[in-house]
Design an enzyme around this catalytic site. Structure first.
Site, PDB file in Angstrom:
ATOM      1  N   ASN A  65       0.843  -1.145  -0.127  1.00  9.61           N
ATOM      2  CA  ASN A  65      -0.335   0.066  -0.019  1.00  9.61           C
ATOM      3  C   ASN A  65       0.910   1.161  -0.077  1.00  9.61           C
ATOM      4  OD1 ASN A  65      -2.743  -1.050   0.234  1.00  9.61           O
ATOM      5  ND2 ASN A  65      -1.735  -2.225   1.892  1.00  9.61           N
ATOM      6  N   GLU A  66       1.115   1.795  -1.273  1.00  6.69           N
ATOM      7  CA  GLU A  66       1.949   2.709  -1.258  1.00  6.69           C
ATOM      8  C   GLU A  66       1.583   4.136  -0.932  1.00  6.69           C
ATOM      9  OE1 GLU A  66       4.943   1.816  -1.562  1.00  6.69           O
ATOM     10  OE2 GLU A  66       5.540   0.653  -3.149  1.00  6.69           O
ATOM     11  N   PRO A  67       2.386   5.226  -0.855  1.00  7.11           N
ATOM     12  CA  PRO A  67       1.778   6.423  -0.532  1.00  7.11           C
ATOM     13  C   PRO A  67       0.469   6.869  -1.391  1.00  7.11           C
ATOM     14  CG  PRO A  67       4.015   6.613  -0.630  1.00  7.11           C
ATOM     15  CD  PRO A  67       3.869   5.288  -1.029  1.00  7.11           C
ATOM     16  N   SER A  94      -2.556   5.253  -0.842  1.00  3.84           N
ATOM     17  CA  SER A  94      -3.321   4.093  -0.570  1.00  3.84           C
ATOM     18  C   SER A  94      -4.482   4.521   0.587  1.00  3.84           C
ATOM     19  CB  SER A  94      -2.732   2.802  -0.042  1.00  3.84           C
ATOM     20  OG  SER A  94      -1.758   2.595  -1.109  1.00  3.84           O
TER      21      SER A  94
END
Ligand code: F6R
Length: 655
Positions: free
Chosen positions: A162-164, A166
């Protein structure tokens, strides 16, 4: 059943945490809690659902679970697992697939039923991705939901992938990997161009629905993100911060990963140190004074009683009696880090009134000249990180050896090798058989832009870096006979991923130490190295020193750690600061230029587009400016080092 006991929460922290002396001890403790849960459910004949993570962080945790299975009869018969994520697209047999990782580290070694382990499928057809992700969520629900979720944290602050950006309501889905995440993974995939761009990952909501969540983090390179997730407000930019909303989450950290938290970094902000079991020792005093000087934007000797009081440092003022006395303490500590004689002075050429070579403390401090061993993980780290100091040590007459730990062949492009081959072709230096092969390779490259696969190329790429390092060392005045190309085998291992240190690596390092018997060792203490090679190289030194523990030379040796191109020591960590003149900066630049294959190449560029020589110069100039701002002295540039007595290093091991 929570066995891990959190620390008493301080006002800055929004999530409970437990801090351990080492990642090994922490991993064992987490494994114990999981094992207790598995056994408890076995007693009531119920299954337990584990959410699992991959990556470097949980490896020791899995090793402990395997040990518990083998030695203490821990059965996984009632365990159901769901992994967080999988690269996309990637087949499960690929050595980098998370399925392969799980088999290597856990599944193949315990009695977990194959149908009880679940991972998102990296092979699902594009059109079926959404349905596949919905089915994954449904399987988790059908199993009763996740009882215990293991997490790591990425340098983007991600949990799962869950990258920046998300959102908190996200569920299992296809995501695009952040460039920093890809850069971190690129070492294992053999370059960024081979690293997948996508992954399937559980969402933030999926993770938060687990009944217990334990996030583990080890190492200094995780410290900033741990702080953001624990102390700052909840944000989609750091998805680990959503754990603040969870009722039963715990961060399990080693000292290094916890190092940026207020309770460790600036504990005086939490109240009197005594109440926290801490004291105003030399290091804490220096750290507080430097912090204050930066806060107030004033030179150390200009700080006033009011500055101390207003910033909450009354306690420190009380210990020293006045700002004047406290300032002097901080100032002299910093001043004593500076020396132009990093190896000490020649006693026969020292004049009365000459500045002392202060920071040297080891039993060999008075020995002149010294045997010096500079360990350079890649073939260019020596000149990039400490090129000025290297030149000084040589000029002062010390016996300077440089050991290049890995071949660095992975960072040589096909184009660079093609240029060497073209030279051979055009110069007509090869015999007829070789010339025909060379011509064929060159033609293939010229037509397609890549060289055809050939067994020799990896070694030859290593030679290119070797020659560059030799040329750079010549600029610094190091004799070729004192260069050691170790080619540690872990670097080239293709079957063992993530790469791990092996016995042979340690043997090679141990042999080198025994040959050189150095008084001074310089090594890369750069744990922010994105592709992990520096960390493994430091580990290799650690293990080799452990084997040398009884050898007499070790008692006299001093160990200095430098940072690589990616980061600098914090000011209060610096024990040795070597100032450079403008001429020395230029000479260092000339040495770095010798690494032509690393110039404006794009194998590991990440988000920083500066070339290595620019990073080096910016960094060492910025450090010199910091010394100047503290009111110490104005230099062109400074290279900095942190001292580790080998004994301490052996004791604490991990940095
Ligand atoms: C792995 C995962 C990631 C990693 C994180 C840290 O399944 O989902 O979030 O936990 O990238 O990776 P390491 O442990 O390699 O630093």
């Amino acid at each position: 059943m929570n066995i891990l006991t959190p620390l008493v929460r301080c006002s800055f922290e929004h999530v409970p945490l437990a801090v351990f002396a080492s990642s090994a001890a922490a991993s064992r403790a987490v494994a114990r809690e999981v094992a207790a849960l598995i056994r408890q459910r076995q007693q009531v004949r119920r299954p337990v659902v584990l959410g699992l993570a991959t990556g470097s962080t949980p490896i020791a945790f899995y090793a402990e679970l395997v040990r518990l299975h083998r030695e203490e009869k821990l059965s996984f018969a009632n365990v159901i697992t769901f992994n967080l994520d999988e690269y996309y697209p990637l087949p499960p047999e690929h050595v980098q697939s998370y399925r392969h990782f799980m088999r290597t580290h856990l599944f193949d070694h315990v009695d977990l039923a194959p149908e009880h382990s679940h991972l998102p499928a990296g092979t699902v057809a594009q059109a079926e991705i959404d349905a596949h992700c919905r089915a994954y969520e449904e399987q988790i629900r059908a199993a009763g939901g996740i009882d215990f979720q293991i997490l790591g944290i990425g340098r983007t602050g991600h949990i799962g992938f869950n990258e920046p950006g998300s959102p908190p309501h996200s569920r299992t889905r296809l995501v695009t990997l952040d460039p920093l995440t890809r850069r971190d993974a690129s070492g294992d995939f053999g370059g960024e161009e081979h690293t997948p761009r996508y992954a399937l990952t559980m969402g933030v909501r999926t993770i938060l629905e687990a009944r217990r969540v334990v996030l583990m983090a080890w190492g200094q390179h995780k410290a900033a993100m741990v702080r953001a997730a624990v102390e700052q407000e909840i944000t989609t930019q750091v998805t680990a911060s959503f754990l603040q909303q969870h009722e039963n989450a715990l961060f399990v950290l080693d000292h290094a990963a916890a190092g940026a938290l207020t309770r460790f970094r600036t504990p005086w902000l939490l109240g009197p140190l005594e109440d926290q079991g801490l004291a105003w020792d030399e290091k804490m005093t220096r750290r507080a004074i430097l912090w204050l000087s930066r806060q107030r934007k004033k030179a150390v000797l200009k700080l006033t009683d009011d500055d101390y009081n207003e910033a909450g440092l009354q306690d420190l003022l009380r210990v020293h009696g006045s700002a004047y006395e406290a300032n002097r303490t901080g100032f002299y500590q910093m001043q004593h880090t500076i020396t132009g004689w990093p190896g000490g002075r020649d006693p026969h050429r020292t004049q009365p009134g000459d500045a002392p070579a202060r920071p040297l403390r080891g039993a060999s401090a008075g020995v002149f000249p010294k045997r010096v061993l500079i360990l350079s993980p890649h073939p260019d780290d020596d000149v990039i990180s400490m090129g000025g100091t290297l030149c000084r040590l040589v000029e002062h007459g010390h016996e300077v050896h440089v050991a290049y730990q890995v071949s660095g062949s992975n960072a040589v492009s096909d184009e660079a090798l093609w240029r060497a081959l073209v030279f051979l072709r055009d110069a007509g230096l090869a015999d007829a058989v070789a010339a025909a092969r060379i011509t064929a390779w060159c033609s293939a490259y010229e037509a397609t832009g890549v060289l055809p696969p050939a067994a020799e190329f990896k070694r030859w790429k290593g030679f290119i870096r070797r020659h560059e390092a030799t040329a750079a060392a010549r600029v610094c005045g190091v004799a070729p006979g004192r260069l050691h190309f170790l080619d540690l085998p872990f670097y080239d291992a293709v079957t063992v991923r993530p790469r791990r240190l092996g016995d042979e690596d340690v043997d090679i390092m141990h042999r080198l130490l025994g040959e050189v018997r150095p008084h001074l060792i310089y090594a890369a203490g750069d744990l922010d190295d994105p592709h992990g090679t520096h960390r493994i190289c430091l580990h290799a030194l650690h293990e080799a020193l452990r084997r040398s523990a009884r050898e007499p030379w070790l008692a006299e040796a001093e160990l200095w750690l430098y940072r690589g191109a990616w980061a600098e020591w914090e000011l209060d960590e610096i024990d040795l600061a070597v100032p450079l003149s403008p001429q020395e900066v230029l000479r260092r630049r000339r040495a770095i230029f010798r690494h032509e294959t690393q110039k404006d190449q794009a194998l590991f560029p990440g988000d920083d587009r500066r070339e290595f020589w620019q990073r080096t110069e910016d960094r060492s100039r910025r450090l010199a400016e910091s010394y100047n701002t503290l009111g110490l002295a104005e230099y062109e540039a400074i290279e900095a080092f942190k001292r580790y007595s080998p004994a301490d290093f052996l004791l604490h091991g991990q940095l």
